[in-house]
Write an enzyme that holds these catalytic residues in place. Structure first.
Site, PDB file in Angstrom:
ATOM      1  N   ARG A 173      35.730  70.216  35.849  1.00  0.00           N
ATOM      2  CA  ARG A 173      34.556  69.922  34.645  1.00  0.00           C
ATOM      3  C   ARG A 173      33.524  68.947  35.119  1.00  0.00           C
ATOM      4  NH1 ARG A 173      32.823  71.839  29.995  1.00  0.00           N
ATOM      5  NH2 ARG A 173      32.655  70.117  28.406  1.00  0.00           N
ATOM      6  N   GLU A 185      69.022  65.883  23.908  1.00  0.00           N
ATOM      7  CA  GLU A 185      69.964  65.375  24.613  1.00  0.00           C
ATOM      8  C   GLU A 185      69.820  63.604  24.671  1.00  0.00           C
ATOM      9  OE1 GLU A 185      69.936  68.287  25.335  1.00  0.00           O
ATOM     10  OE2 GLU A 185      71.823  68.710  26.186  1.00  0.00           O
TER      11      GLU A 185
HETATM   12  C1  LIG Z   1      63.689  72.301  19.802  1.00  0.00           C
HETATM   13  C2  LIG Z   1      64.699  71.779  19.505  1.00  0.00           C
HETATM   14  C3  LIG Z   1      65.953  72.344  20.104  1.00  0.00           C
HETATM   15  C4  LIG Z   1      67.221  71.696  19.816  1.00  0.00           C
HETATM   16  N1  LIG Z   1      68.294  72.296  20.326  1.00  0.00           N
HETATM   17  C5  LIG Z   1      69.586  71.921  20.176  1.00  0.00           C
HETATM   18  C6  LIG Z   1      70.674  72.504  20.336  1.00  0.00           C
HETATM   19  O1  LIG Z   1      70.838  73.526  21.144  1.00  0.00           O
HETATM   20  N2  LIG Z   1      71.816  71.974  19.907  1.00  0.00           N
HETATM   21  C7  LIG Z   1      72.021  70.883  19.409  1.00  0.00           C
HETATM   22  O2  LIG Z   1      73.424  70.405  19.020  1.00  0.00           O
HETATM   23  N3  LIG Z   1      71.051  70.046  18.980  1.00  0.00           N
HETATM   24  C8  LIG Z   1      69.635  70.639  19.340  1.00  0.00           C
HETATM   25  N4  LIG Z   1      68.539  69.743  19.058  1.00  0.00           N
HETATM   26  C9  LIG Z   1      68.628  68.647  18.017  1.00  0.00           C
HETATM   27  C10 LIG Z   1      68.471  67.428  18.913  1.00  0.00           C
HETATM   28  O3  LIG Z   1      69.445  67.029  19.828  1.00  0.00           O
HETATM   29  C11 LIG Z   1      68.298  66.171  17.695  1.00  0.00           C
HETATM   30  O4  LIG Z   1      67.277  66.469  17.098  1.00  0.00           O
HETATM   31  C12 LIG Z   1      68.355  64.858  18.225  1.00  0.00           C
HETATM   32  O5  LIG Z   1      69.734  64.545  18.932  1.00  0.00           O
HETATM   33  C13 LIG Z   1      68.013  63.790  17.140  1.00  0.00           C
HETATM   34  O6  LIG Z   1      68.653  64.154  16.124  1.00  0.00           O
HETATM   35  P1  LIG Z   1      67.917  64.079  14.605  1.00  0.00           P
HETATM   36  O7  LIG Z   1      66.497  64.920  14.841  1.00  0.00           O
HETATM   37  O8  LIG Z   1      68.851  64.480  13.514  1.00  0.00           O
HETATM   38  O9  LIG Z   1      67.372  62.633  14.480  1.00  0.00           O
HETATM   39  P2  LIG Z   1      68.236  61.496  13.812  1.00  0.00           P
HETATM   40  O10 LIG Z   1      69.627  61.379  14.508  1.00  0.00           O
HETATM   41  O11 LIG Z   1      68.107  61.548  12.419  1.00  0.00           O
HETATM   42  O12 LIG Z   1      67.090  60.195  14.291  1.00  0.00           O
HETATM   43  C14 LIG Z   1      66.076  60.038  13.744  1.00  0.00           C
HETATM   44  C15 LIG Z   1      65.562  58.943  14.465  1.00  0.00           C
HETATM   45  O13 LIG Z   1      66.171  57.664  14.198  1.00  0.00           O
HETATM   46  C16 LIG Z   1      66.258  57.166  15.622  1.00  0.00           C
HETATM   47  N5  LIG Z   1      67.608  56.489  15.721  1.00  0.00           N
HETATM   48  C17 LIG Z   1      68.678  57.061  15.396  1.00  0.00           C
HETATM   49  N6  LIG Z   1      69.888  56.408  15.387  1.00  0.00           N
HETATM   50  C18 LIG Z   1      69.068  54.866  15.951  1.00  0.00           C
HETATM   51  C19 LIG Z   1      69.785  53.779  16.264  1.00  0.00           C
HETATM   52  N7  LIG Z   1      70.960  53.465  16.179  1.00  0.00           N
HETATM   53  N8  LIG Z   1      68.937  52.671  16.535  1.00  0.00           N
HETATM   54  C20 LIG Z   1      67.566  53.223  16.679  1.00  0.00           C
HETATM   55  N9  LIG Z   1      67.012  54.191  16.421  1.00  0.00           N
HETATM   56  C21 LIG Z   1      67.720  55.136  15.867  1.00  0.00           C
HETATM   57  C22 LIG Z   1      66.436  58.235  16.428  1.00  0.00           C
HETATM   58  O14 LIG Z   1      65.776  57.938  17.724  1.00  0.00           O
HETATM   59  C23 LIG Z   1      65.036  59.048  16.000  1.00  0.00           C
HETATM   60  O15 LIG Z   1      63.961  58.637  16.291  1.00  0.00           O
HETATM   61  C24 LIG Z   1      67.436  70.562  19.092  1.00  0.00           C
HETATM   62  C25 LIG Z   1      66.333  69.895  18.803  1.00  0.00           C
HETATM   63  C26 LIG Z   1      64.984  70.306  18.985  1.00  0.00           C
HETATM   64  C27 LIG Z   1      63.777  69.817  18.404  1.00  0.00           C
END
Ligand SMILES: Cc1cc2nc3c(=O)[nH]c(=O)nc-3n(C[C@H](O)[C@H](O)[C@H](O)COP(=O)(O)OP(=O)(O)OC[C@H]3O[C@@H](n4cnc5c(N)ncnc54)[C@H](O)[C@@H]3O)c2cc1C
Length: 398
Positions: free
Chosen positions: A269, A364
């Site tokens: 670019r 994860e």
């Molecule tokens: C495309 C995609 C594929 C996925 N595939 C799978 C799968 O195959 N199997 C499966 O089981 N899961 C799967 N997941 C889920 C993923 O593992 C979860 O989204 C992740 O573990 C976070 O959980 P949550 O989204 O419920 O966020 P929450 O647990 O609700 O957390 C929300 C926010 O709060 C923060 N938080 C939470 N606890 C604390 C703390 N104690 N101190 C500070 N901050 C905190 C977190 O860091 C996050 O920023 C997938 C997710 C996506 C987006």
């Protein structure tokens, strides 16, 4: 210490690159448009040995080891991030957990088909109430009635659940020891009461998607329980350690892909009569991105190296995943910046790469989850490697 990869792993990397270029990219759009799950290609990946590196030959694996898993995951994610999902469903968290914790009959019934890509795997742990702390958020129940468990509840964001033939699902058995969380090997196509609903996510594949799951009187035979009642949390945490092996490598691969594209674009670019790569502020972005991508890769490989020696790897896997997240974000930001307005176009690859970086940031264990694990370990509050890590490929059980 030898930083050169063995020749056989370089050959594996090359075969992944060839597969993506010759067999996946020519058909990928067709699958994306129809939303059809690419079973035939996943089977070919299985036949090519991409999923069997952490399994012994008698199960159909190659026993190449965990460093090989990192290399395959990195290369897949660099070339086609949507295929990177397969690494946990077909090569690590799903089949390796059955191998690591299952009885012989369970291992033989499920592992060979999963790593050959003949059956599609999944790993339903997260629930609508949260994924970061499964101990408190799992509400799905499994009630035993004679020779079966009846499962009721919901799961969220479950990769490949719309296509899965088998998987490991976690539910609470009322009255079971500890938190009651128990692991089950489930077969959604064999038993009624399992419904998957795809979740559309901007920039991420629709064919290889995540789903919301609804379980209504979904039955699991008692002989498909994995481990003992109440042992599920331990199994899940061990599985996530192996999941972080592939996720850190996939993030390193994404960081590399972002750097490759950013460099190519910055060289090509021209603005003000010069390639933008000649401008110092662009160079600063590129320098930071390539250095971090390089370090992320070394940290990801170290996890595979340690697992290959049967060493505890929870601490270094969390650090590798955390750093790879930062590296991939840095590289994605550089990629975005050098592309100017084009970065926002739907068909520009920048959007897709950034979406996969964001997705893997969450998977994860989010950044905060890694920060807590890493900091509590560093501060001496909670040793990250306090639990012996089970690694059956290297003959380690606890
Ligand atoms: C495309 C995609 C594929 C996925 N595939 C799978 C799968 O195959 N199997 C499966 O089981 N899961 C799967 N997941 C889920 C993923 O593992 C979860 O989204 C992740 O573990 C976070 O959980 P949550 O989204 O419920 O966020 P929450 O647990 O609700 O957390 C929300 C926010 O709060 C923060 N938080 C939470 N606890 C604390 C703390 N104690 N101190 C500070 N901050 C905190 C977190 O860091 C996050 O920023 C997938 C997710 C996506 C987006």
């Amino acid at each position: 210490m030898d930083f050169a990869l063995p020749e056989e792993l370089e050959a594996v990397r090359e075969s992944v690159r060839r597969f993506v270029e010759r067999e996946w990219l020519p058909v990928a759009d067709r699958y994306e448009e129809s939303g059809t799950f690419p079973r035939a290609e996943i089977r070919r990946m299985g036949e090519a040995g991409f999923f069997g590196a952490a399994f012994p030959e008698e199960l159909g694996g190659s026993a190449l080891g965990f460093l090989a898993v990192s290399v395959i995951a990195e290369e897949l994610s660099r070339r086609a991030p949507e295929l990177g999902y397969c690494m946990n469903m077909q090569a690590m968290t799903c089949p390796f957990t059955i191998f690591n914790w299952g009885e012989d009959r369970q291992v033989r019934a499920f592992v060979p088909d999963l790593i050959a890509g003949r059956r599609i795997g999944m790993f339903p742990l997260t629930e609508p109430g949260g994924g970061s702390d499964p101990r408190s958020s799992i509400r799905t129940t499994a009630r035993r009635e004679g020779g079966i468990y009846r499962l009721d509840g919901a799961k969220m964001f479950i990769t490949f659940a719309h296509a899965a033939d088998a998987g490991i699902l976690f539910a609470r058995v009322p009255g079971a020891p500890g938190h009651g969380i128990t692991a089950f090997i489930v077969e959604p196509k064999r038993h009624p009461g399992f419904r998957a609903h795809g979740i559309r996510m901007s920039g991420l594949s629709w064919a290889l998607r995540a789903n919301a799951l609804f379980l209504e009187d979904f039955r699991v035979p008692v002989e498909h329980r994995l481990g003992a009642e109440g042992e599920g949390l331990r199994i899940a945490l061990n599985a996530l350690e192996y999941g972080r092996l592939t996720v850190s490598a996939r993030l390193a691969g994404l960081a590399r892909a972002c750097c490759d594209l950013a460099v190519a674009y910055a060289r090509e670019r021209e603005v003000g009569g010069r390639a933008i790569g000649r401008y110092q502020m662009v160079q600063e972005r590129i320098a930071d991105a390539v250095v971090m991508a390089d370090a992320a890769r070394l940290m990801a490989y170290r996890v595979g190296w340690a697992m290959d020696r049967g060493l505890p790897a929870n601490r270094i896997a969390a650090r590798a995943k955390y750093f790879a997240t930062m590296a991939a974000k840095k590289a994605a930001a550089a990629l975005f910046e050098v592309h100017g307005g084009y970065a926002l176009a739907d068909d520009c690859p920048v959007r897709k790469l950034r979406a996969y970086v964001d997705m893997l940031t969450v998977g994860e264990g989010t950044e905060n989850v890694q920060r807590i694990l890493i900091a509590e370990d560093a501060l001496g509050y909670r040793d990250a490697d306090r639990h012996p890590s089970r690694n059956r490929l290297r003959r380690r059980t606890d």
